[in-house]
Design a protein around this motif. Structure first.
Motif, PDB file in Angstrom:
ATOM      1  N   SER A   1     -17.174  77.253 -10.263  1.00 19.89           N
ATOM      2  CA  SER A   1     -17.996  77.393 -11.465  1.00 19.89           C
ATOM      3  C   SER A   1     -18.558  76.029 -11.859  1.00 19.89           C
ATOM      4  CB  SER A   1     -17.143  77.944 -12.611  1.00 19.89           C
ATOM      5  OG  SER A   1     -16.174  76.970 -12.997  1.00 19.89           O
ATOM      6  N   GLU A   2     -19.521  76.037 -12.763  1.00 16.76           N
ATOM      7  CA  GLU A   2     -20.071  74.770 -13.269  1.00 16.76           C
ATOM      8  C   GLU A   2     -18.975  73.943 -13.941  1.00 16.76           C
ATOM      9  OE1 GLU A   2     -23.723  74.716 -15.492  1.00 16.76           O
ATOM     10  OE2 GLU A   2     -24.499  76.417 -14.340  1.00 16.76           O
ATOM     11  N   GLU A   3     -18.050  74.611 -14.604  1.00 17.92           N
ATOM     12  CA  GLU A   3     -16.945  73.924 -15.269  1.00 17.92           C
ATOM     13  C   GLU A   3     -16.051  73.211 -14.241  1.00 17.92           C
ATOM     14  OE1 GLU A   3     -13.191  75.785 -17.237  1.00 17.92           O
ATOM     15  OE2 GLU A   3     -14.747  75.653 -18.804  1.00 17.92           O
ATOM     16  N   GLU A   4     -15.722  73.923 -13.157  1.00 16.20           N
ATOM     17  CA  GLU A   4     -14.906  73.312 -12.095  1.00 16.20           C
ATOM     18  C   GLU A   4     -15.649  72.154 -11.431  1.00 16.20           C
ATOM     19  OE1 GLU A   4     -12.216  76.816 -10.161  1.00 16.20           O
ATOM     20  OE2 GLU A   4     -14.398  77.149 -10.158  1.00 16.20           O
TER      21      GLU A   4
END
Length: 115
Positions: free
Chosen positions: A18-21
């Motif tokens: 994900s973008e967060e990861e």
């Protein structure tokens, strides 16, 4: 001496995060770069695109032949590298212990070719 810290990630890893990861991983590398700077360790580094986007040249009786993909089939992608300068392999390993690990890090001395 110069050492390459070759960073490996699981195959296709970056296609699934994900973008967060991705942001968290980039922050880890920024922290490692800050560590190197604070320690006064000369370095450079780059992230690499996945192996599926690579091309290699292989020897043949007709000369170099272009082939898609990595030269060696791996279950990990060579994802990037840092090039550091330090005294010896033991020091390079100690420095690498501060680097984000991914699927593993290969610490390889850089060959200083005679001029």
């Amino acid at each position: 001496m110069k050492f390459a810290l070759l960073l490996f990630d699981p195959e296709n890893y970056w296609d699934s995060v994900s973008e967060e990861e991705m942001g968290a991983a980039l922050a880890e590398h920024a922290a490692f770069a800050q560590y190197l700077q604070k320690q006064g360790i000369a370095f450079s580094g780059e992230a690499l695109k996945p192996a599926k986007e690579a091309r290699s040249l292989r020897p043949s009786d007709r000369g170099p032949v272009s082939a898609d993909g990595p030269f060696v089939t791996l279950r990990q992608d060579l994802a990037g590298f840092y090039l550091i300068e330090c005294a010896d392999l033991d020091e390079a390993e100690e420095i690498a212990r501060h680097c984000p690990l991914g699927a593993g890090i290969e610490i390889r001395p850089v060959w200083d070719a005679p001029s």
